[in-house]
Design a protein around this motif. Sequence first.
Motif, PDB file in Angstrom:
ATOM      1  N   ALA A  20      -6.980  -5.572   0.779  1.00  0.00           N
ATOM      2  CA  ALA A  20      -5.507  -6.007   0.419  1.00  0.00           C
ATOM      3  C   ALA A  20      -5.705  -5.817  -1.035  1.00  0.00           C
ATOM      4  N   GLU A  21      -6.800  -6.356  -1.613  1.00  0.00           N
ATOM      5  CA  GLU A  21      -6.688  -6.693  -2.972  1.00  0.00           C
ATOM      6  C   GLU A  21      -7.033  -5.098  -3.571  1.00  0.00           C
ATOM      7  N   LEU A  22      -7.897  -4.145  -3.115  1.00  0.00           N
ATOM      8  CA  LEU A  22      -8.154  -3.016  -3.465  1.00  0.00           C
ATOM      9  C   LEU A  22      -6.818  -1.988  -3.597  1.00  0.00           C
ATOM     10  N   TYR A  23      -6.260  -2.271  -2.436  1.00  0.00           N
ATOM     11  CA  TYR A  23      -4.806  -1.282  -2.465  1.00  0.00           C
ATOM     12  C   TYR A  23      -3.526  -2.219  -3.361  1.00  0.00           C
ATOM     13  N   GLY A  24      -3.959  -3.077  -3.524  1.00  0.00           N
ATOM     14  CA  GLY A  24      -3.035  -3.708  -4.341  1.00  0.00           C
ATOM     15  C   GLY A  24      -3.208  -3.377  -5.794  1.00  0.00           C
ATOM     16  N   GLU A  25      -4.358  -3.200  -6.333  1.00  0.00           N
ATOM     17  CA  GLU A  25      -4.812  -2.682  -7.386  1.00  0.00           C
ATOM     18  C   GLU A  25      -4.346  -1.479  -7.556  1.00  0.00           C
ATOM     19  N   LEU A  26      -4.508  -0.501  -6.695  1.00  0.00           N
ATOM     20  CA  LEU A  26      -4.352   1.056  -6.686  1.00  0.00           C
ATOM     21  C   LEU A  26      -2.666   1.088  -7.045  1.00  0.00           C
ATOM     22  N   GLU A  27      -1.912   0.260  -6.219  1.00  0.00           N
ATOM     23  CA  GLU A  27      -0.490   0.106  -6.258  1.00  0.00           C
ATOM     24  C   GLU A  27       0.034  -0.083  -7.709  1.00  0.00           C
ATOM     25  N   SER A  28      -0.497  -1.261  -8.359  1.00  0.00           N
ATOM     26  CA  SER A  28      -0.189  -1.755  -9.652  1.00  0.00           C
ATOM     27  C   SER A  28      -0.697  -0.475 -10.992  1.00  0.00           C
ATOM     28  N   GLU A  29      -1.936   0.346 -10.478  1.00  0.00           N
ATOM     29  CA  GLU A  29      -2.099   1.187 -11.261  1.00  0.00           C
ATOM     30  C   GLU A  29      -1.053   2.144 -11.339  1.00  0.00           C
ATOM     31  N   ARG A  30      -0.370   2.707 -10.281  1.00  0.00           N
ATOM     32  CA  ARG A  30       0.265   3.526 -10.185  1.00  0.00           C
ATOM     33  C   ARG A  30       1.658   3.224 -10.770  1.00  0.00           C
ATOM     34  N   THR A  31       2.122   2.082 -10.625  1.00  0.00           N
ATOM     35  CA  THR A  31       3.429   1.507 -11.347  1.00  0.00           C
ATOM     36  C   THR A  31       3.081   1.559 -12.796  1.00  0.00           C
TER      37      THR A  31
END
Length: 790
Positions: free
Chosen positions: A778-789
């Motif tokens: 969940a942390e990894l995908y959360g970081e990817l989402e943050s990088e996209r935004t």
Amino acid sequence: MRITSTSCICPVLVCLCFVQRCYGAAHHNSIKVTRNQTKHIEGETEVHHRPKRGWVWNQFFVLEEHMGPDPQYVGKLHSNSDKGDGSVKYILTGEGAGTIFIIDDTTGDIHSTKSLDREQKTHYVLHAQAIDRWTNKPLEPESEFIIKVQDINDNAPKFTDGPYIVTVPEMSDMGTSVLQVTATDADDPTYGNSARVVYSILQGQPYFSVDPKTGVIRTALHNMDREAREHYSVVIQAKDMAGQVGGLSGSTTVNITLSDVNDNPPRFPQKHYQLYVPESAQVGSAVGKIKANDADTGTNAEMKYTIINGDGIGVFSISTDKETREGILSLKKPLNYEKKKSYTLNIEGANTHLDFRFSHLGPFKDVTMLKIIVGDVDEPPLFSMPSYVMDVHENEKIGTVVGTVAAQDPDSANSLVRYFIDYSSEDDRYFNIDANTGTIKTAKVLDREETPWYNITVAASEKDNPSLLSHVVVGIRVLDVNDNPPELAKEYDIVVCENSKPGQVIHTISATDKDDFANGPRFHFFLDEGLALNPNFTLKDNEDNTASILTRRRRFSRTIQDVYYLPIMISDGGIPSLSSSSTLTIRVCACERDGRVRTCHAEAFLSSAGLSTGALIAILLCVLILLAIVVLFITLRRSKKEPLIISEEDVRENVVTYDDEGGGEEDTEAFDITALRNPSAAEELKYRRDVRPEVMLTPRHQPSSTLESIDVQEFIKQRLAEADLDPSVPPYDSLQTYAYEGHRSEAGSISSLDSATTHSDQDYNYLGDWGPEFKKLAELYGELESERTS
């Protein structure tokens, strides 16, 4: 055996001794020895009886205090067995035998060798025995007899408790009992009159009398007055032999004091008194004394003074001194010679403890008149008010008028008054005063936040008599001016969670202001309008002197940016309003689903590893030791000596090996890889990756037609010029490569370099609900989402 007594020494006892001797000879003073006898009684035959005791005895008497030259004869022992041939021997044993009493063992005569004292010992117990002188066999059984010491009048009566001290109330009735005295006589009370005592008074008449038999002393006069005579010394005599001539006597002294009763009313020595009191007398001070005389003492002389009337009843008061029984006159109000020059008081003095038996001697009070003369005194100036309170605004110019005090000479002369400030130290000189007018002005610029209140003492004196001073306290209140901008109440540590949602309140702040309440709250919080709109956070004024920090986007990433700075503005409610700017520091942290902070920035590794302080210190020590070993090893290798001459024949082949495979994805941190993108993509918004961004940069926008028509060579030259002139480039050389792959496809780029700019509608928040096993995912995908935004 026969016993006779010849103790008739004193002529007074001749008859007694004669009767005693005859009576003893006829009845008891003989000792007989009987054998076995036969008694004939009518109607009976002769009967044999057992032998009876042969001693028949009665007591002897010996007179005390015998002073003759020869031993005193006591009596005689005689046995019927004694034929006068000396064959019977008499033996005497017991108390005093052989020392006080001696016996002639042949004749049986007993004598006393010493003078005896009945008061020391009244009788002696002895034992008599008759034995055969030749065979030492007892002729008579041993028998006990008593020698009694005969009393004579040799002791005078004594008062064991004297001398006596006693009191009796004055004015007592005649015959009032005062005291009973008792005398004792050591002589024998059962024999004659030697111990019969009678009492008489030798001294103290006609005031007192004594009962001859009981020794009770009584008053002999009516109404003896203590104020006339207080002490009496009475001598009482006790005489034995019933007071007859020749009796012995003793005496004692009885000291009698008349105790006081309230039989004397108080009296003032004069009916008119006059008292001088200066007008400068202080209120509450004693200005005079007055006393009424009372012949009584103690509580009977206690009295109370009262002002019963007069024109000074409201100006003066009177109290009673219990020790001196004086009336103390005190001042209740200040005196003014110019208004009233004299007062009159009627003062009463009355006893507080009355004895109604003597009320006919009253009344037990007295009244006198007191005239008080007020004296004229040169008085110091009198201020118009007992104290002053003045106001002045802070930051006013030096010399600003604060206020004015006024004083006037109360005397008829009405002298001019001079003013000055009574400084306690040199540092207190914040104000000056005009000596003639009493106007107070500032001597320094005042700061309410430093000292909001000043207390000074102003003195006034007469010009003609500077020694007469009066003082007044002046309180100066410094009024507030809005000269302090508001500030944050404290240094805030604000944390935002990585999984925050838009519009979420992450902290509430407040402010303070040094100014007064009127120039402080209400506070207004807002963002600086001169800066670009912050895409991450916003500020909401709660209109209660607090503000809330809210997020404006979904999710934050510590790996991309772990600290944000938010500039804010605060203004107060003063007129004119003052404002200040502050910057809030917001840290990005990993949080639990309930909002609890788990880790922040560098703390993540340490907290996840669970290392304690001791473990960290041990790791650091190991690293230091390894570094020291490496440095030592390198030093030893360099210290090896090389040969000075290398042979030309010694040709060694140097092989240089290159096995660097590159840094992989981490190698992209060395330079800006987005520069390799096509010109149109290169113009989009991007952040520098070699420095931490402070604020968001504004992208430069150019028309798409210009980018399409520009020549590649011109584009490269333009980028080279920008790199040379850009002041924000790092302090190291950076290789930038530019490549042109042609125009973009209508379908868009599928390169991985451009994948970060694409947006996905997929939401991975549901991974946080799968439990601890999927926390890392969940942390990894959360970081990817943050990088996209971002």
